[in-house]
Design a protein around this motif. Structure first.
Motif: not given
Length: 1010
Positions: A768, A770-772, A833
């Motif tokens: 994750v 690239d998600e945070w 995010p």
């Protein structure tokens, strides 16, 4: 109007595959010439009477066109210009196109007058191994190296970017057939008719193989009619893919074929939106190698003069290209193939003045046909010498038996401008050998043929020593049917093998070398490109280089761009004779990919320049640029190096000032850093705690929800892989962070463990990263800033202790807060995010405005972490254990974890191993460069014992007022307080330093705990 015939004195008036209605203008060495569509550069040069095309590598002897295919050792040219230039290109494989520009190479100032030809006069001193014997003494190799390198090399590369594009493709096939000669075509047709997915690959512009160069017939018609009909049938099959102008350059594990398709090489430039070349990786279930055979030359005195050519090539130029390779020819061959050449050359209007056959008493239909044409046949003889310089003027022949007895024979001179030689054919076993197949010697054809296969391949036709057309057709039909049937495809009744009208041929005679005339120092070349003579092979043997692999490297036999395609077998045969052994016992060298040279662009594809790897930017990238950040590449990411304030201009002084400003801000007030690049892995499942317990060296089953823990993981060999923190978000939910550089490898490591080693664990992992978006706020004022950002959260030590984790929101933005510090200060990391990254960052900047908050970049971050002795990939570099890095005390003795057994080995726990230490210059001001070698005394005569190296360095710690560094030093923990020297050879620098503990600022950690 172009009148090609008048400008091409060696062009035959009819026949061949050329399109006489499509004349093409081209240039060679600055002169204009005319050829036709269907010509190669080599055939067009021969048609225009150009015989001299290059110079040899070492002696710079004149060289002419020698072959008609990829085996060409001589005719290497510099093709095109500008960014599209291509050195060392074989003229025999360059399809002629309008506007083609080529120039000869390896000569100065020009081809006819090459001043480096003086090397030929000194050839008696430039024998095999002369480099080793001459340039290792005084004044030493480094003195000579400059001059040698200026003289070495073949062709010259440009520094202009290539303007063309290259593509990559993957193919999947049941059967891959490599080679579209008679055997390959027959095999592909039979396999295709069963419904199997078939790839047929051929390096030429159209299928047919050797049939295009021969006067053969199949079922009473020209053999090429059969080939064209077969190709048409294959093109109508949807399950068959035909790739022409495609060279299979490598055979790899898993029956994977690497190939390069020359999409636009036959054009002046690719059409818009077209690629130059396309690299294929074709994954096959079965592979049929119909790669044909290469004719080998005969070795005799003067066999390298322009005008000496392989007999099969002379036939090809006459038959396929309608070109006379000479006006008057002599044929010298040790098989009936020489008679076939004589007939074809005579049919092409060439005055064939003799066939020199070293055999005696042979009978055969081809020989009778030659005799019937009135061509002189001399049996039991050999060519013993050639005459001429820039071109062949004639040959001397003599009785071979007399020569072998050591007596002086009577010689006879035959004037000619073409000598076509044939020493037999060698199957192209290269691809078979790429997958560790060892060739075996077949004395019937004096050549190596494919041995046992390690993969799912089968050699057919000439590639396994079946040279007749009838054998090739029968072999191809059987291989295609049997291979498809073995894969489960239905096959019908076996078709009849097409009929051929080949005459019976006589026996073959092995002849590795023609003896020199008594009293004459012969120049008999084995490797024409690298000027390796028969005498060099014998010299190497006498000096103890009796292995073919040693022979290759000592003499450079087969080390040119042709990779010994015409020279290896003769060289090994001469070595065998010198050793008094059979060539089968001597063996052959190992063939490796690529089969022929491949442009680097074909391997790179579109991954070049900024496309070489993805450029990754954090969500706050644009904010950084707008606020004075100077960016730097960190792995695949662009990260701020430092920030210039309004009014500051880029300079070294401004950079130094910015780095000091940012470092002091973190220590005295507060700083904010973009840490979005850290690897982030979401881990969920009932067995997540057990999984982490096995992955990390320390325990994880007791980690409470809402807490984070620092961990170190090892590779299976006991070497440290990565470090980082993992937070427990919920009962079965964890959030792992890794270093930026190791995010990908760690994710792969976890996936392998779960899928291969522990598939029974109920755990799922997902990257994750690239998600945070993530930001770290560090410094004495960080708690006040966080309290302003999250007014409903208690940030006191009791409510939010070190390594605490909270899930909350930032003005409606979902957020996670971690009390974690890499700087050694009271610090927090905020993750939101990714889409909210910039908004969250700007809120942090606004909240910190009254608390002295400054953004800080990689340079300040590096100083802060070196002050605290924190490691990064510079220390966790794949060479050190957890103990080396100071984490030995974390290693649990109550559980098993990845790498524990190997980490416990005696050598891995040796106290004398390099250990992490701090280093400070004794004078308090000289920078210690990263990469410096640590030694006890730089004045020690070489070899100087290495004690370790400097892994990380900061040119100045503004908090300490001096440079600081980290290093790995043998027995480092016992050396604290001692002095060592950091030597940086590239700059001839040596700095005396004191060894310190890794942590040199706030050793007790009081600031970290607030």
């Amino acid at each position: 109007m172009i009148r090609g015939k008048e400008q091409q004195p060696f062009r035959i008036s009819s026949g061949g595959e050329i399109e006489r209605t499509q004349p093409l203008g081209f240039r060679f060495d600055g002169k204009n010439y005319i050829g036709y569509q269907g010509d190669t550069l080599a055939s067009a040069l021969l048609a225009n009477g150009v015989r001299l095309v290059g110079r040899s590598f070492k002696y710079h002897r004149p060289r002419g066109i020698y072959s008609a295919g990829p085996e060409e050792p001589n005719a290497l040219v510099h093709l095109r210009s500008g960014g599209r230039q291509e050195p060392n290109t074989r003229a025999t494989q360059i399809e002629l196109f309008a506007g083609l520009e080529a120039k000869s190479q390896n000569r100065w100032p020009n081809l006819k007058l090459d001043l480096m030809g003086v090397n030929d006069l000194a050839s008696r001193f430039l024998v095999a191994g002369f480099y080793y014997k001459t340039f290792m003494g005084l004044p030493g190799w480094h003195f000579y190296e400059h001059f040698i390198r200026k003289a070495a090399g073949m062709g010259a590369a440009e520094h202009i970017p290539d303007p063309d594009s290259y593509d990559k493709m993957h193919g999947h096939a049941d059967i891959v057939v490599i080679g579209a000669g008679p055997a390959g075509l027959a095999a592909a047709l039979q396999a295709g008719e069963t419904g199997a997915r078939v790839f047929l690959i051929d390096e030429n512009d159209r299928p047919g193989g050797r049939l295009r160069a021969e006067q053969e017939s199949i079922d009473g018609r020209p053999a090429m009619d059969w080939a064209n009909e077969t190709v048409a049938a294959l093109q109508d099959m949807e399950n068959v893919t035909l790739l022409t102008r495609t060279t299979a350059f490598g055979y790899y594990d898993g029956d994977t074929i690497g190939a390069v398709e020359r999409v636009s090489d036959h054009l002046l430039a690719p059409a818009p939106y077209k690629v130059r070349q396309r690299r294929w990786l074709i994954h096959a279930k079965r592979v049929l190698l119909a790669t044909g055979a290469t004719e080998r030359p005969l070795v005799f005195d003067g066999n390298d003069r322009p005008g000496v050519m392989l007999a099969g090539a002379a036939r090809a130029y006459a038959t396929r290209f309608a070109v006379q390779a000479g006006k008057s020819a002599v044929i010298f061959a040790n098989s009936d193939d020489g008679y076939r050449t004589a007939l074809d050359l005579a049919y092409a209007g060439i005055d064939v003045r003799g066939v020199i056959d070293p055999r005696t008493g042979g009978q055969g239909e081809l020989k009778d046909r030659v005799a019937a044409r009135g061509i002189d046949i001399v049996e039991g003889a050999a060519v013993v010498r050639t005459h001429g310089y820039l071109g062949l003027a004639g040959v001397d022949i003599a009785d071979l038996e007399t020569l072998r007895s050591g007596r002086m024979p009577e010689t006879r001179f035959i004037p000619c401008d073409l000598l076509a030689t044939g020493g037999g054919w060698s199957p192209n076993v290269h691809l078979h050998s790429h997958q560790s197949g060892r060739p075996v010697f077949d004395p019937a054809i004096a050549a190596f043929v494919p041995g046992a296969s390690r993969m799912n391949d089968r050699s057919i036709g000439a590639a396994r020593g079946r040279f007749s057309l009838a054998e090739c057709l029968a072999d191809g039909i059987a291989a295609g049917r049997e291979t498809a049937q073995g894969l489960g495809f239905p096959v019908g009744s076996s078709p009849a093998t097409p009929a051929t009208d080949e005459p019976a041929t006589g026996s073959f005679m092995t002849l590795w070398q023609v003896p020199a005339l008594p009293g004459r120092k012969a120049r008999s070349f084995v490797d024409l490109q690298d000027d390796v003579a028969a005498s060099d092979v014998k010299l190497a043997e006498s000096e103890g280089y009796v292995s073919v692999e040693h022979l290759k490297r000592y003499t450079t036999l087969g080390m040119g761009t042709d990779q010994g395609k015409t020279s290896n077998i003769n060289g090994h045969g001469i070595l065998a004779e010198a050793r008094g052994m059979d060539i089968a016992a001597v063996g052959t060298t190992t063939f490796r990919p690529p089969y022929t040279p491949v442009a680097i662009g074909a391997f790179a594809g579109r991954e070049r320049g900024r496309h070489a790897h993805p450029v990754r930017r954090t969500p706050m990238h644009d904010w950084h640029l707008a606020n004075g950040a100077k960016m730097i590449e960190a792995g695949l990411w662009m990260r701020p190096q430092y920030y210039l304030q309004p009014g500051e201009t880029p300079s070294r002084a401004a950079m130094d000032e910015a780095i000091i400003r940012e470092t002091l801000a973190v220590r005295n007030a507060a700083g904010i850093s973009d840490v979005s690049t850290l690897g982030k892995i979401d881990i969920q499942g009932a067995d997540a705690a057990e999984f982490l317990n096995r992955v990390y060296i320390n325990g994880w089953k007791t980690l409470a929800i809402g807490k984070a823990r620092y961990g170190v993981m090892l590779r299976e060999d006991g070497i440290a892989l990565d470090d980082g923190t993992t937070s427990r978000i919920g009962e079965n939910h964890y959030y792992m962070t890794t270093t930026t550089a190791e995010a990908g490898p760690v994710m792969q490591h976890l996936e392998v463990l779960l899928q291969v080693h522990w598939p029974d664990l109920d755990v799922k992992v997902a990257s994750v990263t690239d998600e945070w978006a993530a930001m770290a706020i560090a410094g004495p004022n960080s708690r006040a800033i966080l309290s302003a950002l999250f007014p409903n959260t208690d940030f006191s030590n009791d409510a939010f202790p070190f390594m605490g984790v909270r899930e909350t929101d930032l003005g409606g933005i979902p957020a996670r807060i971690f009390r974690i510090s890499f700087s050694g200060e009271l610090a927090y990391e905020i993750a939101v995010p990714a889409d909210y990254g910039t908004a969250a960052w700007e809120r942090c900047i606004e909240a910190g405005a009254g608390h002295g908050l400054l953004p800080y970049g990689m340079e300040a971050l590096g100083i802060l972490r070196i002050e605290k002795g924190h490691v990064t990939v510079s220390e966790i570099d794949g060479r050190h254990t957890a103990g080396d890095l100071g984490f030995g005390g974390m290693m649990s003795t109550k559980k098993r974890f990845v790498g524990d057994a190997m980490a416990a080995r005696e050598g891995m726990a040796d106290p004398s191993r390099p250990a992490l230490v701090g280093l400070t210059p004794l004078d308090g001001k000289t920078r210690i460069r990263a990469g410096s070698v640590l030694v006890a005394d730089p004045k020690t005569p070489p070899p100087v014992p290495k004690l370790g190296h400097v892994s990380s360095s900061a040119y100045l710690s503004p908090n300490l007022g001096r440079p600081i560094s980290l290093g790995m030093l043998k027995g480092g923990r016992e050396r604290i307080g001692e002095t060592v020297w950091a030597v940086f050879p590239l700059r001839n620098e040596a700095v005396e330093c004191r060894v310190t503990a890794p942590v040199v600022y706030d050793e007790e950690g009081a600031r970290l705990h607030g």
